[in-house]
Write an enzyme that holds these catalytic residues in place. Structure first.
Site, PDB file in Angstrom:
ATOM      1  N   SER A 260       0.860  -1.177   0.000  1.00 37.88           N
ATOM      2  CA  SER A 260       0.000   0.000   0.000  1.00 37.88           C
ATOM      3  C   SER A 260       0.904   1.239   0.000  1.00 37.88           C
ATOM      4  O   SER A 260       1.887   1.287  -0.726  1.00 37.88           O
ATOM      5  CB  SER A 260      -0.941  -0.041   1.210  1.00 37.88           C
ATOM      6  N   SER A 261       0.612   2.229   0.796  1.00 42.00           N
ATOM      7  CA  SER A 261       1.431   3.436   0.861  1.00 42.00           C
ATOM      8  C   SER A 261       1.068   4.221   2.113  1.00 42.00           C
ATOM      9  O   SER A 261      -0.068   4.141   2.610  1.00 42.00           O
ATOM     10  CB  SER A 261       1.174   4.316  -0.371  1.00 42.00           C
TER      11      SER A 261
ATOM     12  N   TYR B 172      -4.508   8.680  -5.714  1.00 44.26           N
ATOM     13  CA  TYR B 172      -3.527   7.667  -5.358  1.00 44.26           C
ATOM     14  C   TYR B 172      -3.782   7.137  -3.945  1.00 44.26           C
ATOM     15  O   TYR B 172      -3.790   5.924  -3.706  1.00 44.26           O
ATOM     16  CB  TYR B 172      -2.117   8.240  -5.455  1.00 44.26           C
TER      17      TYR B 172
ATOM     18  N   LYS C 197      -4.776   3.286  -2.636  1.00 47.16           N
ATOM     19  CA  LYS C 197      -3.948   2.541  -1.700  1.00 47.16           C
ATOM     20  C   LYS C 197      -4.675   2.265  -0.384  1.00 47.16           C
ATOM     21  O   LYS C 197      -4.401   1.269   0.295  1.00 47.16           O
ATOM     22  CB  LYS C 197      -2.637   3.303  -1.446  1.00 47.16           C
TER      23      LYS C 197
END
Length: 210
Positions: free
Chosen positions: A148-149, A163, A167
């Site tokens: 993920s982030s 984005y 994520k």
């Protein structure tokens, strides 16, 4: 006096196991592939950058003496992705959903095309890969690692709404897999990297400054 560190394989051997890694041509994906190779796992590497991917596969194969197969697959293309799974053998023991696109986009510039592309690659492909793995394992549990982030839980950079949303959905996918399949022996973890200097990240940053 210098001492050499023990090899990863001596600490955690994955000989006899196969790991499928998406976005494996360079950057984080390649680094992940190297670590699985060091542990002795056979590799199935996916990316759209066919020439770079083939070079990566060759270098890892020669360095670690393991089986490495490379597949040029566009995760934005659902039909291509499912066809890949139809032909894949063996079914992997480990799935690493690493591929993703890092695409700064102002809210007022988000349209159907940009939404679909980011969600298709960063989220839908993750779900598709997890689904295919669960179906094709025939009741045999496996391990899933979803990348993920930090943007999924904390806004770090401007214009990353789309984005971050893609994520954050990956986090939800991982939680659902643990809830639904953990009782059957499946393992699923999520990694949330922060800023990492990779060729893909650098290219995206340069493009955003133009």
């Amino acid at each position: 006096m210098t001492t050499s560190l023990p090899s990863l394989e001596s600490l955690l051997s994955l000989k006899g196991k196969t790991a499928l890694i998406t976005g494996a041509a360079q950057g984080i994906g390649r680094a992940i592939a190297e670590r699985y190779a060091e542990a002795g796992a056979s590799l199935q590497l996916l990316d759209t950058k066919e020439e770079i991917l083939d070079k990566t596969a060759k270098e890892i194969r020669e360095k670690y003496g393991i089986e490495v197969n490379a597949y040029a697959v566009d995760l934005d293309n659902e039909e291509m992705l499912t066809e890949f799974w139809d032909q894949l053998s063996p079914v992997p023991d480990v799935l690493v959903n690493n591929a993703g696109i890092f695409w700064p986009k102002k809210l007022e510039k988000i349209d159907a095309a940009s939404y679909d592309k980011i969600m298709n690659i960063n989220t839908r492909a993750v779900i598709t890969n997890c689904r295919e793995l669960v179906e094709r394992r025939g009741g045999r549990p496996a391990t899933i690692v979803n990348i993920s982030s930090i943007e999924a839980v904390k806004g770090m950079t401007y214009d990353m709404m789309l984005y971050g949303a893609s994520k954050a959905a990956v986090l939800a996918v991982s939680r659902a897999i643990v809830k639904d399949y953990g009782k059957d022996g499946w393992k699923c973890n999520t990694i949330l990297p922060g800023g990492v200097s990779t060729p893909g990240g650098t290219a995206m940053a340069k493009a955003a400054l133009k």
